[in-house]
Design a protein around this motif. Sequence first.
Motif, PDB file in Angstrom:
ATOM      1  N   PRO A 292     -88.913  56.944 -36.214  1.00 33.63           N
ATOM      2  CA  PRO A 292     -89.375  55.995 -37.299  1.00 33.63           C
ATOM      3  C   PRO A 292     -90.283  55.006 -36.767  1.00 33.63           C
ATOM      4  O   PRO A 292     -90.965  54.289 -37.515  1.00 33.63           O
ATOM      5  N   ASN A 293     -90.378  54.840 -35.271  1.00 35.89           N
ATOM      6  CA  ASN A 293     -91.410  53.954 -34.645  1.00 35.89           C
ATOM      7  C   ASN A 293     -91.647  54.424 -33.428  1.00 35.89           C
ATOM      8  O   ASN A 293     -90.827  55.379 -32.619  1.00 35.89           O
TER       9      ASN A 293
ATOM     10  N   ILE B  69     -94.668  59.594 -36.139  1.00 39.93           N
ATOM     11  CA  ILE B  69     -94.208  58.242 -36.157  1.00 39.93           C
ATOM     12  C   ILE B  69     -94.131  57.706 -37.651  1.00 39.93           C
ATOM     13  O   ILE B  69     -95.465  57.589 -38.094  1.00 39.93           O
ATOM     14  N   HIS B  70     -93.054  57.799 -38.374  1.00 40.28           N
ATOM     15  CA  HIS B  70     -93.177  57.323 -39.760  1.00 40.28           C
ATOM     16  C   HIS B  70     -91.763  56.947 -40.366  1.00 40.28           C
ATOM     17  O   HIS B  70     -90.927  57.299 -39.829  1.00 40.28           O
TER      18      HIS B  70
ATOM     19  N   ASP C   1    -100.762  52.259 -37.440  1.00 39.32           N
ATOM     20  CA  ASP C   1     -99.638  52.710 -38.118  1.00 39.32           C
ATOM     21  C   ASP C   1     -98.813  53.867 -37.162  1.00 39.32           C
ATOM     22  O   ASP C   1     -97.942  54.234 -37.664  1.00 39.32           O
ATOM     23  N   THR C   2     -99.145  53.585 -35.933  1.00 40.50           N
ATOM     24  CA  THR C   2     -98.273  54.327 -34.693  1.00 40.50           C
ATOM     25  C   THR C   2     -97.981  53.394 -33.835  1.00 40.50           C
ATOM     26  O   THR C   2     -96.990  53.104 -33.744  1.00 40.50           O
ATOM     27  N   ILE C   3     -99.160  52.855 -33.230  1.00 40.33           N
ATOM     28  CA  ILE C   3     -98.710  51.674 -31.972  1.00 40.33           C
ATOM     29  C   ILE C   3     -98.337  50.627 -32.749  1.00 40.33           C
ATOM     30  O   ILE C   3     -97.615  49.646 -32.336  1.00 40.33           O
ATOM     31  N   ILE C   4     -99.253  50.294 -33.717  1.00 40.63           N
ATOM     32  CA  ILE C   4     -98.894  49.087 -34.431  1.00 40.63           C
ATOM     33  C   ILE C   4     -98.895  49.156 -35.826  1.00 40.63           C
ATOM     34  O   ILE C   4     -99.772  49.987 -36.435  1.00 40.63           O
ATOM     35  N   VAL C   5     -97.824  48.558 -36.681  1.00 44.11           N
ATOM     36  CA  VAL C   5     -97.884  48.862 -38.092  1.00 44.11           C
ATOM     37  C   VAL C   5     -98.311  47.861 -38.797  1.00 44.11           C
ATOM     38  O   VAL C   5     -98.060  46.725 -38.663  1.00 44.11           O
TER      39      VAL C   5
ATOM     40  N   PHE D 125     -99.086  64.181 -28.635  1.00 45.49           N
ATOM     41  CA  PHE D 125     -99.655  63.493 -29.709  1.00 45.49           C
ATOM     42  C   PHE D 125     -98.716  62.958 -30.679  1.00 45.49           C
ATOM     43  O   PHE D 125     -98.167  63.416 -31.068  1.00 45.49           O
ATOM     44  N   PHE D 126     -98.910  61.442 -30.643  1.00 40.55           N
ATOM     45  CA  PHE D 126     -98.211  60.616 -31.578  1.00 40.55           C
ATOM     46  C   PHE D 126     -99.072  60.123 -32.524  1.00 40.55           C
ATOM     47  O   PHE D 126    -100.092  59.711 -32.524  1.00 40.55           O
ATOM     48  N   ASP D 127     -98.530  60.437 -33.826  1.00 45.55           N
ATOM     49  CA  ASP D 127     -99.395  60.005 -34.908  1.00 45.55           C
ATOM     50  C   ASP D 127     -98.672  59.726 -36.321  1.00 45.55           C
ATOM     51  O   ASP D 127     -97.403  60.579 -36.364  1.00 45.55           O
TER      52      ASP D 127
END
Length: 162
Positions: free
Chosen positions: A151-152, A133-134, A10-14, A112-114
């Motif tokens: 958003p991504n 990332i949301h 749900d960060t690199i791949i949703v 950090f991306f989460d």
Amino acid sequence: MIHYIFDLDDTIIVHRNNINYELIYENMELSHYLDMCRGLRYIYTNGNFSHAEEILDRMNITEKFSKVYSRDTLPAMKPHLSSALSVERDIIRRRVDSGASVYDINEDTFLFFDDIIDNLRVAKRIGWTTVWIHPNHERGENLHFVNHAYPNLVEALRDLLR
């Protein structure tokens, strides 16, 4: 040096918990922006190593990451402080082993991306720059422990790498 640390799910791949590996494929735009990162890239996931390996392989981005930190390679899962500290210590140890000076290491930045707020809160506590990332990223503007919100991941990298 900048260390880009990416959550996987749900960060690199949703996929929002319903993962079908057969539907995972290469994202050329994401791949392009990962190549533009001027620093080392890592995966930091609560998933297990084989799950991360499968996704990265299907997306054809395995070689873009220096290391995968997963639930079966860490002392605790996110958002435990010991988990994030373990990742940071390992990255620093790897830098020392590669010959980096103390001065160089003191200048290192962790980005950090989460997608999980609690994970970002802990990362901010140890001094990392946080990127949420949301889909509801606008809410991140009111959270003191979120430096950036998108958003991504593609939009985040596109903006941050300008």
